[in-house]
Design a protein around this motif. Sequence first.
Motif, PDB file in Angstrom:
ATOM      1  N   LEU A   1     -58.310 -54.781  -0.266  1.00 29.09           N
ATOM      2  CA  LEU A   1     -57.215 -55.388  -1.009  1.00 29.09           C
ATOM      3  C   LEU A   1     -55.876 -54.990  -0.385  1.00 29.09           C
ATOM      4  O   LEU A   1     -54.988 -55.834  -0.208  1.00 29.09           O
ATOM      5  N   ALA A   2     -55.747 -53.719  -0.026  1.00 28.32           N
ATOM      6  CA  ALA A   2     -54.527 -53.265   0.652  1.00 28.32           C
ATOM      7  C   ALA A   2     -54.402 -53.910   2.028  1.00 28.32           C
ATOM      8  O   ALA A   2     -53.308 -54.315   2.442  1.00 28.32           O
ATOM      9  N   LEU A   3     -55.522 -54.041   2.746  1.00 29.20           N
ATOM     10  CA  LEU A   3     -55.493 -54.686   4.063  1.00 29.20           C
ATOM     11  C   LEU A   3     -55.121 -56.161   3.939  1.00 29.20           C
ATOM     12  O   LEU A   3     -54.357 -56.688   4.758  1.00 29.20           O
ATOM     13  N   THR A   4     -55.618 -56.837   2.915  1.00 27.38           N
ATOM     14  CA  THR A   4     -55.263 -58.234   2.678  1.00 27.38           C
ATOM     15  C   THR A   4     -53.772 -58.373   2.407  1.00 27.38           C
ATOM     16  O   THR A   4     -53.116 -59.283   2.932  1.00 27.38           O
ATOM     17  N   ALA A   5     -53.217 -57.474   1.606  1.00 26.26           N
ATOM     18  CA  ALA A   5     -51.782 -57.507   1.323  1.00 26.26           C
ATOM     19  C   ALA A   5     -50.974 -57.244   2.593  1.00 26.26           C
ATOM     20  O   ALA A   5     -49.964 -57.912   2.846  1.00 26.26           O
ATOM     21  N   TYR A   6     -51.414 -56.304   3.412  1.00 29.49           N
ATOM     22  CA  TYR A   6     -50.719 -55.976   4.663  1.00 29.49           C
ATOM     23  C   TYR A   6     -50.752 -57.154   5.640  1.00 29.49           C
ATOM     24  O   TYR A   6     -49.732 -57.513   6.230  1.00 29.49           O
ATOM     25  N   VAL A   7     -51.911 -57.768   5.791  1.00 23.86           N
ATOM     26  CA  VAL A   7     -52.042 -58.908   6.699  1.00 23.86           C
ATOM     27  C   VAL A   7     -51.236 -60.094   6.173  1.00 23.86           C
ATOM     28  O   VAL A   7     -50.560 -60.787   6.941  1.00 23.86           O
TER      29      VAL A   7
ATOM     30  N   ARG B   1     -44.373 -47.582  18.575  1.00 23.02           N
ATOM     31  CA  ARG B   1     -44.513 -47.939  17.173  1.00 23.02           C
ATOM     32  C   ARG B   1     -45.991 -48.084  16.846  1.00 23.02           C
ATOM     33  O   ARG B   1     -46.730 -48.763  17.544  1.00 23.02           O
ATOM     34  N   TRP B   2     -46.426 -47.421  15.768  1.00 23.44           N
ATOM     35  CA  TRP B   2     -47.816 -47.514  15.355  1.00 23.44           C
ATOM     36  C   TRP B   2     -47.977 -48.684  14.409  1.00 23.44           C
ATOM     37  O   TRP B   2     -47.193 -48.860  13.477  1.00 23.44           O
ATOM     38  N   ALA B   3     -49.004 -49.487  14.632  1.00 24.38           N
ATOM     39  CA  ALA B   3     -49.289 -50.607  13.744  1.00 24.38           C
ATOM     40  C   ALA B   3     -50.793 -50.827  13.691  1.00 24.38           C
ATOM     41  O   ALA B   3     -51.495 -50.656  14.690  1.00 24.38           O
ATOM     42  N   LEU B   4     -51.278 -51.192  12.535  1.00 25.71           N
ATOM     43  CA  LEU B   4     -52.687 -51.479  12.373  1.00 25.71           C
ATOM     44  C   LEU B   4     -53.050 -52.766  13.106  1.00 25.71           C
ATOM     45  O   LEU B   4     -54.078 -52.849  13.760  1.00 25.71           O
TER      46      LEU B   4
END
Length: 82
Positions: free
Chosen positions: A46-52, A2-5
Amino acid sequence: MRWALIDFHHPFFRPLIRRIVVFCVVAIWTVVEYFGGSLGWTIFFLALTAYVGWGFFLSGQVQAPLPGTETADKAPQSGDES
């Protein structure tokens, strides 16, 4: 595989304070990029903040038991096994 950031199951992220600090650092860096005038990096962070935020606080992945520890928490049963 599974790929995950970010691996939300990593034991480093188990304490709540570490999750809060990582989230705040990413959110603050989003604000820095916004006031710096970089629209592309602002959108990225902003997208990274939402993802985290989703991964640490809304998905429930961090509170789930670590893989391979489901049977380690059980006490051994004494007595006959008939």
